[in-house]
Design a protein around this motif. Structure first.
Motif, PDB file in Angstrom:
ATOM      1  N   GLY A  26     -43.646 -51.898  77.435  1.00  0.00           N
ATOM      2  CA  GLY A  26     -43.930 -52.360  78.792  1.00  0.00           C
ATOM      3  C   GLY A  26     -42.915 -51.852  79.795  1.00  0.00           C
ATOM      4  O   GLY A  26     -43.275 -51.453  80.916  1.00  0.00           O
ATOM      5  N   TRP A  27     -41.624 -51.853  79.413  1.00  0.00           N
ATOM      6  CA  TRP A  27     -40.590 -51.346  80.326  1.00  0.00           C
ATOM      7  C   TRP A  27     -40.743 -49.846  80.552  1.00  0.00           C
ATOM      8  O   TRP A  27     -40.587 -49.358  81.678  1.00  0.00           O
ATOM      9  N   VAL A  29     -43.528 -48.094  80.435  1.00  0.00           N
ATOM     10  CA  VAL A  29     -44.733 -47.796  81.206  1.00  0.00           C
ATOM     11  C   VAL A  29     -44.615 -48.297  82.641  1.00  0.00           C
ATOM     12  O   VAL A  29     -44.948 -47.582  83.591  1.00  0.00           O
ATOM     13  N   PHE A  30     -44.120 -49.544  82.794  1.00  0.00           N
ATOM     14  CA  PHE A  30     -44.117 -50.164  84.120  1.00  0.00           C
ATOM     15  C   PHE A  30     -42.757 -50.130  84.810  1.00  0.00           C
ATOM     16  O   PHE A  30     -42.657 -50.541  85.968  1.00  0.00           O
ATOM     17  N   GLY A  31     -41.717 -49.692  84.124  1.00  0.00           N
ATOM     18  CA  GLY A  31     -40.391 -49.645  84.721  1.00  0.00           C
ATOM     19  C   GLY A  31     -39.842 -48.237  84.830  1.00  0.00           C
ATOM     20  O   GLY A  31     -39.608 -47.720  85.925  1.00  0.00           O
ATOM     21  N   TYR A  33     -41.185 -45.194  83.863  1.00  0.00           N
ATOM     22  CA  TYR A  33     -42.098 -44.153  84.363  1.00  0.00           C
ATOM     23  C   TYR A  33     -42.265 -44.189  85.882  1.00  0.00           C
ATOM     24  O   TYR A  33     -42.166 -43.155  86.538  1.00  0.00           O
ATOM     25  N   PRO A  34     -42.516 -45.373  86.502  1.00  0.00           N
ATOM     26  CA  PRO A  34     -42.609 -45.380  87.972  1.00  0.00           C
ATOM     27  C   PRO A  34     -41.328 -44.921  88.656  1.00  0.00           C
ATOM     28  O   PRO A  34     -41.384 -44.270  89.706  1.00  0.00           O
ATOM     29  N   SER A  35     -40.170 -45.252  88.072  1.00  0.00           N
ATOM     30  CA  SER A  35     -38.908 -44.821  88.677  1.00  0.00           C
ATOM     31  C   SER A  35     -38.774 -43.305  88.635  1.00  0.00           C
ATOM     32  O   SER A  35     -38.397 -42.677  89.630  1.00  0.00           O
ATOM     33  N   THR A  38     -41.190 -41.742  91.075  1.00  0.00           N
ATOM     34  CA  THR A  38     -40.715 -41.846  92.457  1.00  0.00           C
ATOM     35  C   THR A  38     -39.731 -40.730  92.779  1.00  0.00           C
ATOM     36  O   THR A  38     -39.786 -40.117  93.851  1.00  0.00           O
TER      37      THR A  38
END
Length: 255
Positions: A26-27, A29-31, A33-35, A38
């Motif tokens: 979860g971290w 995929v949702f933490g 990767y988005p960072s 960006t």
């Protein structure tokens, strides 16, 4: 009756790894990767619309931010700091006060705690539209009340001096319930023997709070300050709905 152990020793050895695999994925995929995404998009010209090309432009966005309009950029930094400090201080103070009032189980304890936490479950869009209607300078109830009390008009979210602090108050109203719950959890971990010893020594309420309660809440305060500061520094959606970054509310996220 003999008992059968849960799995073999080899199977039990994998249980801890399986337990941490879900939050780790979860971290990632949702933490993480988005960072990383960006950072990648900051070096491109990309509108975010599906099907549009992603053009690499190097440091163009950073160059425009620092040289395009320095007064606007520096103003957005100032507004962001003011907003983050205001939200953090007020939310921590209000959350702590509510936790101290509701830490003991009394009649209505669950109802009041749920009522205070309820704004947390609303989406930012709903809260933004609700307060836009309440603070509408032409037909909102806040304007009518202000005119009745002071005999003058107030544009509220259209006022350069008021807008950012009204959004601070709305943010605190939304998330103070979460801060309260963290503090309540911290208060429950304080050994009651400490309060009993303080009562025997004749300590007053302020002394008990300063010498026992506040120091024992250090870990809860650290969590609350970190979460509140990080959330307020990146604030974007609430400001977008309420003012679209106008009237002195353009934070770094809006910029």
């Amino acid at each position: 009756m003999s008992t059968v152990p849960f799995g073999t020793r080899k199977t039990r050895r994998w249980i801890p790894w399986l337990s941490i695999s879900v939050p780790t994925v979860g971290w990632l995929v949702f933490g993480l990767y988005p960072s990383l995404a960006t950072i990648f998009y900051s070096f491109t010209e990309y509108s975010g619309l599906p099907g549009t090309p992603i053009d690499y432009c190097g440091l163009c966005n950073y160059r425009n931010a620092f040289t395009g309009s320095w007064p606007d950029f520096s103003k957005s930094v100032t507004v962001t700091i003011e907003y983050a400090v205001g939200v953090t201080v007020l939310q921590i103070g209000l959350g702590l006060l509510l936790a101290l009032l509701l830490r003991h189980r009394r009649p209505g304890y669950g109802f009041y705690r749920a009522l205070i936490f309820m704004p947390q479950i609303f989406s930012v869009t709903i809260v933004g539209v609700l307060f836009s209607l309440l603070l509408d300078p032409s037909s909102g109830p806040a304007e009518k009340l202000w005119h009745t009390l002071f005999g003058s008009s107030n544009s509220f979210l259209g006022n350069d001096g008021w807008a950012i602090w009204l959004i601070v108050g709305i943010n605190v109203w939304m998330f103070a319930g979460y801060t309260m719950l963290v503090y309540i959890a911290g208060l429950r971990r304080i050994p009651p023997e400490l309060y009993e010893a303080a009562a025997l020594d004749g300590a007053g309420r302020f002394q008990v709070f300063r010498r026992i309660t506040w120091p024992m809440l250090a870990s809860a305060t650290t969590v609350n300050v970190f979460l509140t500061a990080m959330g307020s520094l990146g604030e974007y959606s609430l400001i977008l709905v309420l003012t679209d970054g106008n009237y002195g509310t353009k934070t770094l996220g809006m910029y």
